[in-house]
Design a protein around this motif. Structure first.
Motif, PDB file in Angstrom:
ATOM      1  N   VAL A  40      39.781  13.614  43.668  1.00 47.47           N
ATOM      2  CA  VAL A  40      39.836  14.971  44.211  1.00 47.47           C
ATOM      3  C   VAL A  40      40.679  15.778  43.236  1.00 47.47           C
ATOM      4  N   ILE A  41      40.074  16.757  42.576  1.00 43.59           N
ATOM      5  CA  ILE A  41      40.780  17.474  41.520  1.00 43.59           C
ATOM      6  C   ILE A  41      41.296  18.833  41.976  1.00 43.59           C
ATOM      7  N   ASN A  42      40.560  19.516  42.821  1.00 40.93           N
ATOM      8  CA  ASN A  42      40.910  20.886  43.148  1.00 40.93           C
ATOM      9  C   ASN A  42      40.834  21.099  44.655  1.00 40.93           C
ATOM     10  N   LYS A  43      41.902  21.572  45.254  1.00 38.79           N
ATOM     11  CA  LYS A  43      41.900  21.914  46.668  1.00 38.79           C
ATOM     12  C   LYS A  43      42.106  23.420  46.774  1.00 38.79           C
ATOM     13  N   MET A  44      41.150  24.109  47.342  1.00 40.64           N
ATOM     14  CA  MET A  44      41.260  25.568  47.456  1.00 40.64           C
ATOM     15  C   MET A  44      42.249  25.944  48.553  1.00 40.64           C
ATOM     16  N   ARG A  45      43.040  26.919  48.295  1.00 34.19           N
ATOM     17  CA  ARG A  45      43.950  27.512  49.278  1.00 34.19           C
ATOM     18  C   ARG A  45      43.904  29.005  49.034  1.00 34.19           C
ATOM     19  N   ALA A  46      43.186  29.745  49.859  1.00 29.08           N
ATOM     20  CA  ALA A  46      43.017  31.191  49.655  1.00 29.08           C
ATOM     21  C   ALA A  46      42.667  31.467  48.197  1.00 29.08           C
ATOM     22  N   PRO A  47      41.500  30.977  47.737  1.00 28.46           N
ATOM     23  CA  PRO A  47      41.214  30.987  46.303  1.00 28.46           C
ATOM     24  C   PRO A  47      40.738  32.307  45.726  1.00 28.46           C
ATOM     25  N   VAL A  48      40.887  33.416  46.443  1.00 29.23           N
ATOM     26  CA  VAL A  48      40.417  34.706  45.928  1.00 29.23           C
ATOM     27  C   VAL A  48      41.559  35.715  45.925  1.00 29.23           C
ATOM     28  N   ALA A  49      41.807  36.320  44.764  1.00 33.02           N
ATOM     29  CA  ALA A  49      42.757  37.438  44.681  1.00 33.02           C
ATOM     30  C   ALA A  49      41.949  38.710  44.885  1.00 33.02           C
ATOM     31  N   SER A  50      42.446  39.628  45.702  1.00 36.90           N
ATOM     32  CA  SER A  50      41.690  40.855  45.958  1.00 36.90           C
ATOM     33  C   SER A  50      42.619  42.062  46.017  1.00 36.90           C
ATOM     34  N   CYS A  51      42.048  43.230  45.724  1.00 39.46           N
ATOM     35  CA  CYS A  51      42.817  44.473  45.846  1.00 39.46           C
ATOM     36  C   CYS A  51      41.863  45.640  46.074  1.00 39.46           C
ATOM     37  N   TYR A  52      42.400  46.688  46.661  1.00 33.86           N
ATOM     38  CA  TYR A  52      41.677  47.940  46.886  1.00 33.86           C
ATOM     39  C   TYR A  52      42.313  48.991  45.986  1.00 33.86           C
ATOM     40  N   VAL A  53      41.473  49.729  45.256  1.00 41.05           N
ATOM     41  CA  VAL A  53      41.969  50.733  44.313  1.00 41.05           C
ATOM     42  C   VAL A  53      41.229  52.044  44.545  1.00 41.05           C
ATOM     43  N   ASN A  54      41.952  53.149  44.591  1.00 41.32           N
ATOM     44  CA  ASN A  54      41.310  54.461  44.740  1.00 41.32           C
ATOM     45  C   ASN A  54      41.931  55.510  43.810  1.00 41.32           C
ATOM     46  N   THR A  55      42.393  55.061  42.658  1.00 41.52           N
ATOM     47  CA  THR A  55      43.000  55.961  41.687  1.00 41.52           C
ATOM     48  C   THR A  55      42.714  55.448  40.269  1.00 41.52           C
ATOM     49  N   ALA A  56      42.954  56.259  39.297  1.00 41.28           N
ATOM     50  CA  ALA A  56      42.736  55.867  37.902  1.00 41.28           C
ATOM     51  C   ALA A  56      43.894  54.990  37.430  1.00 41.28           C
ATOM     52  N   ILE A  57      43.605  53.721  37.145  1.00 36.96           N
ATOM     53  CA  ILE A  57      44.617  52.778  36.663  1.00 36.96           C
ATOM     54  C   ILE A  57      43.962  51.730  35.763  1.00 36.96           C
ATOM     55  N   THR A  58      44.794  50.927  35.137  1.00 34.74           N
ATOM     56  CA  THR A  58      44.329  49.772  34.369  1.00 34.74           C
ATOM     57  C   THR A  58      44.791  48.521  35.101  1.00 34.74           C
ATOM     58  N   LEU A  59      43.863  47.579  35.315  1.00 31.29           N
ATOM     59  CA  LEU A  59      44.153  46.343  36.046  1.00 31.29           C
ATOM     60  C   LEU A  59      43.866  45.120  35.189  1.00 31.29           C
ATOM     61  N   GLU A  60      44.604  44.067  35.458  1.00 31.98           N
ATOM     62  CA  GLU A  60      44.286  42.767  34.880  1.00 31.98           C
ATOM     63  C   GLU A  60      44.636  41.698  35.901  1.00 31.98           C
ATOM     64  N   LEU A  61      43.986  40.559  35.786  1.00 26.59           N
ATOM     65  CA  LEU A  61      44.286  39.414  36.631  1.00 26.59           C
ATOM     66  C   LEU A  61      45.369  38.605  35.923  1.00 26.59           C
TER      67      LEU A  61
END
Length: 161
Positions: free
Chosen positions: A107-128
């Protein structure tokens, strides 16, 4: 099941992936997880150096990198936490994603809330970015051949038009 394309046909969806290369190897806290901009097309977002440059609009952005242990046979439980980072305002935004990884009985990978999410409504620069890493080392990509069963990394952008 709710799906923005079905319930809101006046929306755009763009999908891309995390760079599946050594640029995303040996993750550390605050290290950028580079995105692959090949074939990315969006009316209000461009890609530059693995970052989203958002000019306008309302967007829901989600991302889930694949994670592999370094070294692959490590029996140390490793927690990899990642989140969207607002480069414009120097702060993490949205909900964190996390993987708990351990190599035990194949067993190599156990998911725990495996998604990063955000809501954006303005002009910005994003990175993960990697927020934190504890335990053994890890790569934010499927760095070992034959690990396709783990899945593939992805990023999705939903935008109202």
């Amino acid at each position: 099941m709710y799906h923005p394309q079905i319930y809101y046909p006046n929306s755009a969806k763009s999908i891309l992936s995390v760079d599946e290369s050594s640029v995303n190897s040996t993750m550390t806290a605050n290290k950028k997880i580079s995105l692959d901009s090949t074939s990315f097309n969006h009316p209000n977002i461009t890609m530059s150096s693995g970052q989203f440059v958002i000019s306008a609009g309302e967007h829901l952005i989600m991302g889930a990198p694949t994670v592999t242990l370094v070294p692959i046979g490590s029996t140390t439980q490793t927690e990899f936490v990642y989140q969207w980072y607002d480069v414009t305002n120097s702060q993490f935004i949205g909900a964190q994603g996390r993987h708990v990884i351990i190599y035990t009985h194949n067993v190599i990978n156990k998911m725990r809330a495996p998604v990063a999410s955000c809501y954006v409504n303005t002009a910005i620069t994003l990175e993960l970015r990697c927020v934190s890493l504890s335990g053994a080392g890890c790569d934010a990509w499927g760095s070992y051949t034959g690990q396709g069963h783990i899945g593939q990394s992805w990023v999705s952008v939903y935008t109202s038009l």
